[in-house]
Design a protein around this motif. Structure first.
Motif, PDB file in Angstrom:
ATOM      1  N   GLY A 164      -7.922   7.881  -0.063  1.00  0.00           N
ATOM      2  CA  GLY A 164      -6.511   7.950  -0.439  1.00  0.00           C
ATOM      3  C   GLY A 164      -5.572   7.402   0.605  1.00  0.00           C
ATOM      4  N   GLY A 165      -6.120   6.743   1.665  1.00  0.00           N
ATOM      5  CA  GLY A 165      -5.273   6.202   2.705  1.00  0.00           C
ATOM      6  C   GLY A 165      -4.796   4.804   2.392  1.00  0.00           C
ATOM      7  N   ALA A 166      -4.076   4.205   3.335  1.00  0.00           N
ATOM      8  CA  ALA A 166      -3.547   2.858   3.134  1.00  0.00           C
ATOM      9  C   ALA A 166      -3.391   2.178   4.484  1.00  0.00           C
ATOM     10  N   VAL A 167      -3.559   0.862   4.497  1.00  0.00           N
ATOM     11  CA  VAL A 167      -3.424   0.062   5.715  1.00  0.00           C
ATOM     12  C   VAL A 167      -2.655  -1.207   5.369  1.00  0.00           C
ATOM     13  N   LEU A 168      -1.672  -1.534   6.188  1.00  0.00           N
ATOM     14  CA  LEU A 168      -0.882  -2.746   5.987  1.00  0.00           C
ATOM     15  C   LEU A 168      -1.523  -3.894   6.759  1.00  0.00           C
ATOM     16  N   ALA A 169      -1.665  -5.034   6.095  1.00  0.00           N
ATOM     17  CA  ALA A 169      -2.285  -6.197   6.734  1.00  0.00           C
ATOM     18  C   ALA A 169      -1.557  -7.458   6.320  1.00  0.00           C
ATOM     19  N   GLU A 170      -1.731  -8.519   7.122  1.00  0.00           N
ATOM     20  CA  GLU A 170      -1.180  -9.830   6.807  1.00  0.00           C
ATOM     21  C   GLU A 170      -2.255 -10.671   6.144  1.00  0.00           C
ATOM     22  N   SER A 171      -1.890 -11.388   5.095  1.00  0.00           N
ATOM     23  CA  SER A 171      -2.837 -12.262   4.401  1.00  0.00           C
ATOM     24  C   SER A 171      -2.118 -13.521   3.953  1.00  0.00           C
ATOM     25  N   ASP A 172      -2.449 -14.653   4.613  1.00  0.00           N
ATOM     26  CA  ASP A 172      -1.824 -15.943   4.285  1.00  0.00           C
ATOM     27  C   ASP A 172      -0.304 -15.869   4.366  1.00  0.00           C
ATOM     28  N   GLY A 173       0.192 -15.199   5.389  1.00  0.00           N
ATOM     29  CA  GLY A 173       1.629 -15.095   5.588  1.00  0.00           C
ATOM     30  C   GLY A 173       2.314 -14.039   4.760  1.00  0.00           C
ATOM     31  N   ALA A 174       1.574 -13.364   3.881  1.00  0.00           N
ATOM     32  CA  ALA A 174       2.142 -12.300   3.046  1.00  0.00           C
ATOM     33  C   ALA A 174       1.623 -10.947   3.531  1.00  0.00           C
ATOM     34  N   ARG A 175       2.413  -9.926   3.290  1.00  0.00           N
ATOM     35  CA  ARG A 175       2.007  -8.579   3.701  1.00  0.00           C
ATOM     36  C   ARG A 175       1.365  -7.860   2.519  1.00  0.00           C
ATOM     37  N   VAL A 176       0.217  -7.272   2.783  1.00  0.00           N
ATOM     38  CA  VAL A 176      -0.562  -6.602   1.747  1.00  0.00           C
ATOM     39  C   VAL A 176      -0.859  -5.178   2.198  1.00  0.00           C
ATOM     40  N   LEU A 177      -0.614  -4.221   1.317  1.00  0.00           N
ATOM     41  CA  LEU A 177      -0.939  -2.827   1.601  1.00  0.00           C
ATOM     42  C   LEU A 177      -2.221  -2.480   0.855  1.00  0.00           C
ATOM     43  N   HIS A 178      -3.309  -2.313   1.611  1.00  0.00           N
ATOM     44  CA  HIS A 178      -4.606  -1.961   1.026  1.00  0.00           C
ATOM     45  C   HIS A 178      -4.628  -0.456   0.770  1.00  0.00           C
ATOM     46  N   ILE A 179      -4.743  -0.095  -0.495  1.00  0.00           N
ATOM     47  CA  ILE A 179      -4.750   1.298  -0.916  1.00  0.00           C
ATOM     48  C   ILE A 179      -6.192   1.750  -1.131  1.00  0.00           C
ATOM     49  N   GLY A 180      -6.582   2.807  -0.436  1.00  0.00           N
ATOM     50  CA  GLY A 180      -7.952   3.302  -0.537  1.00  0.00           C
ATOM     51  C   GLY A 180      -8.204   4.115  -1.786  1.00  0.00           C
ATOM     52  N   LEU A 181      -8.076   3.471  -2.936  1.00  0.00           N
ATOM     53  CA  LEU A 181      -8.315   4.118  -4.226  1.00  0.00           C
ATOM     54  C   LEU A 181      -9.196   3.222  -5.076  1.00  0.00           C
ATOM     55  N   PRO A 182      -9.957   3.784  -6.007  1.00  0.00           N
ATOM     56  CA  PRO A 182     -10.790   2.966  -6.892  1.00  0.00           C
ATOM     57  C   PRO A 182      -9.930   2.156  -7.863  1.00  0.00           C
ATOM     58  N   HIS A 183     -10.507   1.121  -8.435  1.00  0.00           N
ATOM     59  CA  HIS A 183      -9.775   0.277  -9.376  1.00  0.00           C
ATOM     60  C   HIS A 183      -9.394   1.037 -10.647  1.00  0.00           C
ATOM     61  N   SER A 184     -10.032   2.177 -10.860  1.00  0.00           N
ATOM     62  CA  SER A 184      -9.702   2.997 -12.025  1.00  0.00           C
ATOM     63  C   SER A 184      -8.570   3.982 -11.748  1.00  0.00           C
ATOM     64  N   ALA A 185      -7.943   3.900 -10.580  1.00  0.00           N
ATOM     65  CA  ALA A 185      -6.875   4.836 -10.219  1.00  0.00           C
ATOM     66  C   ALA A 185      -5.719   4.745 -11.211  1.00  0.00           C
ATOM     67  N   THR A 186      -5.106   5.891 -11.479  1.00  0.00           N
ATOM     68  CA  THR A 186      -3.980   5.939 -12.408  1.00  0.00           C
ATOM     69  C   THR A 186      -2.698   5.481 -11.706  1.00  0.00           C
ATOM     70  N   PRO A 187      -1.681   5.099 -12.471  1.00  0.00           N
ATOM     71  CA  PRO A 187      -0.388   4.736 -11.857  1.00  0.00           C
ATOM     72  C   PRO A 187       0.174   5.859 -10.990  1.00  0.00           C
ATOM     73  N   ASP A 188       0.022   7.108 -11.419  1.00  0.00           N
ATOM     74  CA  ASP A 188       0.524   8.234 -10.624  1.00  0.00           C
ATOM     75  C   ASP A 188      -0.192   8.327  -9.290  1.00  0.00           C
ATOM     76  N   GLN A 189      -1.498   8.101  -9.276  1.00  0.00           N
ATOM     77  CA  GLN A 189      -2.241   8.155  -8.022  1.00  0.00           C
ATOM     78  C   GLN A 189      -1.796   7.039  -7.070  1.00  0.00           C
ATOM     79  N   LEU A 190      -1.608   5.857  -7.618  1.00  0.00           N
ATOM     80  CA  LEU A 190      -1.157   4.739  -6.797  1.00  0.00           C
ATOM     81  C   LEU A 190       0.235   5.001  -6.246  1.00  0.00           C
ATOM     82  N   ARG A 191       1.117   5.510  -7.089  1.00  0.00           N
ATOM     83  CA  ARG A 191       2.484   5.804  -6.647  1.00  0.00           C
ATOM     84  C   ARG A 191       2.490   6.866  -5.551  1.00  0.00           C
TER      85      ARG A 191
END
Length: 302
Positions: A164-191
């Motif tokens: 359920g954690g998150a890490v901010l990273a740079e990717s090709d000049g863009a900022r990406v927040l990697h969310i430690g949740l499965p691809h089946s996560a609900t919108p509420d879980q992501l929020r």
């Protein structure tokens, strides 16, 4: 009579003030494109009749007034007060009046402030549209602003970020927040996960800015609390406690700094008198510009 003459006859006599007001009407662009057809069929129709007035409706409206270029349905209440008061918010126009004030006096007061009312209603509508356009769709690939810059949310089930954690990273000049949740996560879980990360960042950034500005104002803050208030960005108590809205983390650092300095200055002056603003200006000479920017910022809809 030629088409050109019809156009000149219809538009050439319009006073400049009416033309400038008409340009501010959202529906004008569409009407202007249709004007040649209208002129050809009905050359006697006036420009004012061709333009539909703007409509503003409060959800609890119980009275209405028709201005020159707008129809306003407003909430009207009477109470124990001495004067007629107006306020324009996200819902629209609200009017308060003393119990004994006749309705014709209320309407006269509204007409006296017509320009201000219509302008503020237009600003509130534009702000609402900006907020709606910033509504966050909670899904893989969604974006949200962080310190004034877009961040893309990416579902990343790998456990290196912690459950359920998150890490901010740079990717090709863009900022990406990697969310430690499965691809089946609900919108509420992501929020909820994104909000938890943002609130941690807010505490970190706000603490650093408080520590930076407090010595410059010769004050000491004691405790920081994060709030979710819908109408206040911050508050300060005489005991040195500071409350800041965590959603400020969406904004650029200069705007965050204005709110931080504003609240720290209250530790010197618990009011908004001239001395208070002198303290703010001593640290942020351009505070007035930042204050306007804060009002113009649109908080993403969650």
């Amino acid at each position: 009579m030629t088409m050109l003459q019809l156009v000149l006859d219809l538009f050439g006599v319009a006073p400049a003030a009416q033309q400038s007001e008409a340009k501010a009407t959202p529906a004008l662009d569409g009407c202007a494109q249709a004007a040649p057809q209208l002129i050809a069929k009905e050359p006697a129709v006036s420009l004012d009749d061709a333009l539909a007035p703007a409509q503003f409706t409060h959800p609890r409206a119980n009275r209405a007034i028709h201005f020159a270029h707008a129809r306003v349905h407003y909430e009207f209440q009477r109470g124990q007060r001495r004067t007629i008061g107006f306020s324009v918010g996200a819902d629209g126009l609200a009017v308060r009046a003393p119990r004994w004030t006749p309705l014709h006096e209320v309407e006269a007061a509204l007409r006296e402030k017509e320009r201000w009312i219509v302008a503020k209603l237009g600003e509130a509508r534009a702000r609402h549209e900006r907020i709606e356009s910033n509504r966050i769709a909670w899904r893989d690939g969604a974006t949200l602003p962080f310190l004034g810059q877009p961040v893309t949310l990416v579902l990343d089930p790998r456990q290196r970020h912690g459950r359920g954690g998150a890490v901010l990273a740079e990717s090709d000049g863009a900022r990406v927040l990697h969310i430690g949740l499965p691809h089946s996560a609900t919108p509420d879980q992501l929020r909820d996960t994104a909000q938890a990360w943002l609130m941690r960042q807010a505490r970190r950034v706000f603490t650093a800015r408080l520590d930076h500005f407090a010595p410059r104002l010769s004050v000491r803050w004691q405790r920081l609390s994060l709030s979710s208030a819908g109408t206040r960005w911050g508050s300060a108590s005489a005991d040195g406690s500071i409350r800041l809205n965590w959603r400020l983390i969406h904004f650029r650092e200069p705007i965050i700094d204005y709110v931080v300095v504003h609240e720290l200055a209250h530790l010197r002056e618990m009011n908004h008198g001239p001395r208070f603003w002198q303290h703010v200006q001593s640290v942020l000479p351009d505070y007035a510009e930042r204050r306007v920017q804060l009002k113009d910022e649109a908080v993403p809809r969650w």
